[in-house]
Design an enzyme around this catalytic site. Sequence first.
Site, mmCIF file in Angstrom:
data_model
loop_
_atom_site.group_PDB
_atom_site.id
_atom_site.type_symbol
_atom_site.label_atom_id
_atom_site.label_comp_id
_atom_site.label_asym_id
_atom_site.label_seq_id
_atom_site.Cartn_x
_atom_site.Cartn_y
_atom_site.Cartn_z
ATOM 1 N N CYS A 1 8.272 2.832 10.629
ATOM 2 C CA CYS A 1 9.682 2.554 10.893
ATOM 3 C C CYS A 1 9.902 1.080 11.214
ATOM 4 O O CYS A 1 8.960 0.354 11.573
ATOM 5 C CB CYS A 1 10.199 3.429 12.034
ATOM 6 S SG CYS A 1 9.517 3.022 13.660
ATOM 7 N N CYS B 1 -31.807 -53.351 59.381
ATOM 8 C CA CYS B 1 -33.260 -53.306 59.545
ATOM 9 C C CYS B 1 -33.837 -52.047 58.904
ATOM 10 O O CYS B 1 -33.142 -51.286 58.252
ATOM 11 C CB CYS B 1 -33.606 -53.348 61.028
ATOM 12 S SG CYS B 1 -33.023 -51.892 61.947
ATOM 13 N N CYS C 1 0.816 -1.215 0.000
ATOM 14 C CA CYS C 1 0.000 0.000 0.000
ATOM 15 C C CYS C 1 0.850 1.267 0.000
ATOM 16 O O CYS C 1 0.407 2.330 -0.447
ATOM 17 C CB CYS C 1 -0.922 0.004 1.209
ATOM 18 S SG CYS C 1 -0.026 -0.165 2.778
ATOM 19 N N CYS D 1 -42.031 -46.931 54.820
ATOM 20 C CA CYS D 1 -43.122 -45.946 54.674
ATOM 21 C C CYS D 1 -42.656 -44.516 54.855
ATOM 22 O O CYS D 1 -43.433 -43.580 54.630
ATOM 23 C CB CYS D 1 -44.239 -46.247 55.659
ATOM 24 S SG CYS D 1 -43.819 -45.889 57.399
#
Length: 521
Positions: free
Chosen positions: A122, A271, A117, A288
């Site tokens: 530098c 148990c 381009c 239960c």
Amino acid sequence: MGDSVRGKESKPFVLFFCLQQSYSVLKEDDIKQRQDDAVARVSTVLSISKVDATTLLRHYNWSISKVHDEWFADEDGVRNTVGLLDRPVAPISDVRELTCGICFEFFPPSRIVSAACGHPFCNSCWSGYINASVNDGPGCLALRCPDPSCRAAVGLDMVNMLASDEEKEKYARYLLRSYVEDNRKTKWCPAPGCECAVDFAAGAGNFDVSCLCSYSFCWSCTEEAHRPVDCGTVSKWILKNSAESENMNWILANSKPCPKCKRPIEKNQGCMHITCTPPCKFEFCWLCLGSWSEHGERTGGFYACNRYEAAKQEGAYDEAEKRREMAKNSLERYTHYYERWASNQTSRQKALADLQQMQNVHLAKLSDIHCTPESQLKFITDAWLQIVECRRVLKWTYAYGFYLPDHEQGKRQFFEYLQGEAESGLERLHQCAEKELQQFLTPEADRPSKEFEEFRTKLAGLTSVTKNYFENLVRALENGLVDVDSNGSSSRAAGSKDAGGGKGRAGRGKANARTGRIADD
């Protein structure tokens, strides 16, 4: 290329029928050579510098045909897109000093460098800019002019001129790796520490490839080789093995929540009187889940619960028990398949170690003991190679079986039959190669050559039979078990009994629905 290896030569473990896909295993020198050849070809055809050709190829993922198509269709558009300017946009005038666009210091023209381009910077600022970009990673391969409004490419020539030695080496490494990582036809071998790549010929078919490091993998998904199971099934199976879902299933199937603090509790003995851990310490009935203070001899004592039995008859626990039973069945089913998957993986690793031991030590020993050239002992190596490959295939058939829908009973029965035949044959081959061979490795045994020849015939025969069993299994799975008709029978079920030239174990037994193994009547 001298170091590249064609597919059929670099895949020692695949002993099945199949039309092998063509692929090449590339070392680093091979990759560099292919990269240089592509750059030279584009440079010659388009009449541009090799630096610009490299920039073009990298932009179009190292596809020569894509570069040619785009260039000849719209050269100006390609130049603008890639940043290959054919004339400076900021021409440098004939002055004694120029201003660097980064540090704004004045420098003589000899200390100013520009890309195509023409924007002046530098040497020091250029070096800092390039080194910082390289340290940021592979994005430096698409480096542009430091001017924010400019799209001019910064090529390999400027990097080599302005970057430090360390950054130049990094840039060259990124460029080499981009040939593999940006190229849709090439992938790195996923084995740890391996620096080879595989160039694969496009087309449908078998994606299993084997690298020079002896690691076999699926080129499509880069997981370990998993033929005949498809990549989607492998992905789901690997995810399931690493997911937390099975932990939750185990908790649901084997524990109950404390009625007070809701923490899961496992009961593995004793148990029905349960005491939660501190700081909760709530005492309750395991059946239960009621407070233990309401229990005693009148409710069934320590090993029963009348309240639970009565409530169960009324349907109070139906949903919870149903969920727990479903989770337990799901966990048992997964464990069944996973254990066999993992067991075959372990057996395969052991077989690989035994194969290496055989090649490095035992073949020479057998040759000395039986006065037989090593070239005539190839039947032993072939047997171990077959075992290694069959263990891999058998391992993945358990993942296949896990995802086979339960309602397709015909397919499941046919699959389990073929799997049982193949597994039985493999076990016989593995035992012969592992156990029966040992008697011929002891010099003091002084076996007659006739016994060793009988062993040769037996091992070679088992290798051939096992190979045929697994060919049937692989073919059936790759075809989606389409040989099963609407009545759940198979046109090949009877024929597969004679796959190896004789009746298999299943010829006098039936397939077990849980294991896929064959049970004698």
